[in-house]
Write a protein that holds these residues in place. Structure first.
Motif, short mmCIF file in Angstrom:
data_model
loop_
_atom_site.label_atom_id
_atom_site.label_comp_id
_atom_site.label_asym_id
_atom_site.label_seq_id
_atom_site.Cartn_x
_atom_site.Cartn_y
_atom_site.Cartn_z
N VAL A 78 9.95 34.31 -4.74
CA VAL A 78 11.23 33.92 -4.13
C VAL A 78 11.21 34.21 -2.63
CG1 VAL A 78 13.71 34.46 -4.06
CG2 VAL A 78 12.56 34.15 -6.26
N ALA A 79 10.63 35.34 -2.23
CA ALA A 79 10.54 35.67 -0.80
C ALA A 79 9.71 34.62 -0.05
CB ALA A 79 9.94 37.06 -0.60
N ARG A 103 16.12 34.33 6.41
CA ARG A 103 15.78 34.47 4.99
C ARG A 103 16.64 35.53 4.31
NH1 ARG A 103 9.66 36.92 4.14
NH2 ARG A 103 10.10 38.98 4.94
N LYS A 104 17.07 36.55 5.08
CA LYS A 104 17.99 37.54 4.51
C LYS A 104 19.34 36.88 4.20
CE LYS A 104 20.24 41.93 5.28
NZ LYS A 104 20.63 42.96 6.24
N ALA A 105 19.80 36.02 5.11
CA ALA A 105 21.05 35.31 4.87
C ALA A 105 20.93 34.39 3.65
CB ALA A 105 21.44 34.50 6.10
N LEU A 106 19.80 33.71 3.53
CA LEU A 106 19.59 32.86 2.36
C LEU A 106 19.57 33.69 1.07
CD1 LEU A 106 16.83 30.51 3.81
CD2 LEU A 106 19.14 29.83 3.13
N ALA A 107 18.94 34.84 1.12
CA ALA A 107 18.89 35.73 -0.05
C ALA A 107 20.28 36.22 -0.41
CB ALA A 107 17.97 36.91 0.22
N GLY A 112 23.01 34.58 -0.04
CA GLY A 112 23.65 33.48 -0.76
C GLY A 112 23.20 33.39 -2.20
N MET A 113 21.95 33.76 -2.45
CA MET A 113 21.43 33.73 -3.82
C MET A 113 22.11 34.77 -4.71
SD MET A 113 17.36 33.09 -3.56
CE MET A 113 17.22 33.46 -5.29
N SER A 114 22.52 35.89 -4.13
CA SER A 114 23.12 36.94 -4.94
C SER A 114 24.45 36.47 -5.54
CB SER A 114 23.32 38.21 -4.13
OG SER A 114 24.30 38.02 -3.14
N LYS A 115 25.05 35.46 -4.90
CA LYS A 115 26.31 34.92 -5.42
C LYS A 115 26.06 33.86 -6.50
CE LYS A 115 28.41 35.77 -0.99
NZ LYS A 115 28.02 35.36 0.31
N PHE A 116 24.80 33.45 -6.63
CA PHE A 116 24.42 32.40 -7.56
C PHE A 116 24.20 33.03 -8.93
CE2 PHE A 116 21.17 29.58 -9.44
CZ PHE A 116 21.88 28.40 -9.40
N ASP A 117 24.84 32.49 -9.94
CA ASP A 117 24.71 33.01 -11.31
C ASP A 117 23.52 32.34 -11.98
OD1 ASP A 117 25.08 34.08 -13.80
OD2 ASP A 117 26.98 33.07 -14.20
N PHE A 118 22.34 32.92 -11.80
CA PHE A 118 21.11 32.32 -12.30
C PHE A 118 21.07 32.19 -13.82
CE2 PHE A 118 16.45 31.92 -12.77
CZ PHE A 118 16.28 30.82 -11.95
#
Length: 161
Positions: free
Chosen positions: A34-35, A112-116, A118-124
């Motif tokens: 992911v990184a 990339r930290k900002a993109l990450a 945003g991912m934390s709000k995504f319910d995978f």
């Protein structure tokens, strides 16, 4: 013959918190992948910004990416941090431009930290459940024929092809 792939209950090799070492390894490997993807996306974002503000630096970064792929993730960022800032003359205009690879590397890390974030709000898990349901629906639709449905399925297949 015994297979350990996918048939474990998670108890073998459990740590004190009840998570197996395999789970940690999987999570760590997944985080690295992911990184790397986030690094590539961050570079794309920075390139778009630079195209609006400094075409010379944007061109330099695009050229740098062609010989140093951003999909290497942390290696890409470390390599950029090791590059020395320099001045270069634009062959067309003759204008001097300052290019600072370490500064660009910092911008990429921030992006990339900002993109990450945003991912934390995504319910995978919910996303995967929807995806799995859609895959099964498509499979059942293409392999289950009810009266008169065969023609519909065939038309859809022909449209996709």
């Amino acid at each position: 013959m015994e297979s350990s792939w996918g048939d474990t209950d998670g108890r073998e090799g459990d740590t004190d918190d009840g998570v197996s070492e395999d789970d940690y390894t999987f999570a760590n490997d997944t985080a690295k992948i992911v990184a790397r993807v986030l690094t590539s996306r961050a570079v794309q974002r920075i390139l778009i910004q630079l195209q609006e503000t400094d075409l010379f630096v944007a061109h330099w970064l695009a050229e740098y990416c062609s010989s140093h792929p951003p999909m290497t993730g942390d290696k890409f960022v470390l390599d950029m941090l090791r590059e020395r800032p320099f001045y270069a003359a634009d062959k067309i205009t003759g204008k001097e431009h300052f290019v600072s690879p370490p500064e660009l590397a910092n911008r990429i890390m921030v992006a990339r930290k900002a993109l990450a974030g945003g991912m934390s709000k995504f319910d995978f898990p919910t996303y995967l459940q929807r995806t799995n349901t859609e895959v099964l629906r498509q499979h059942l639709e293409s392999n289950s024929y009810t009266s008169g449905s065969y023609e519909k399925v065939e038309r859809r297949r022909q449209r996709r092809a």
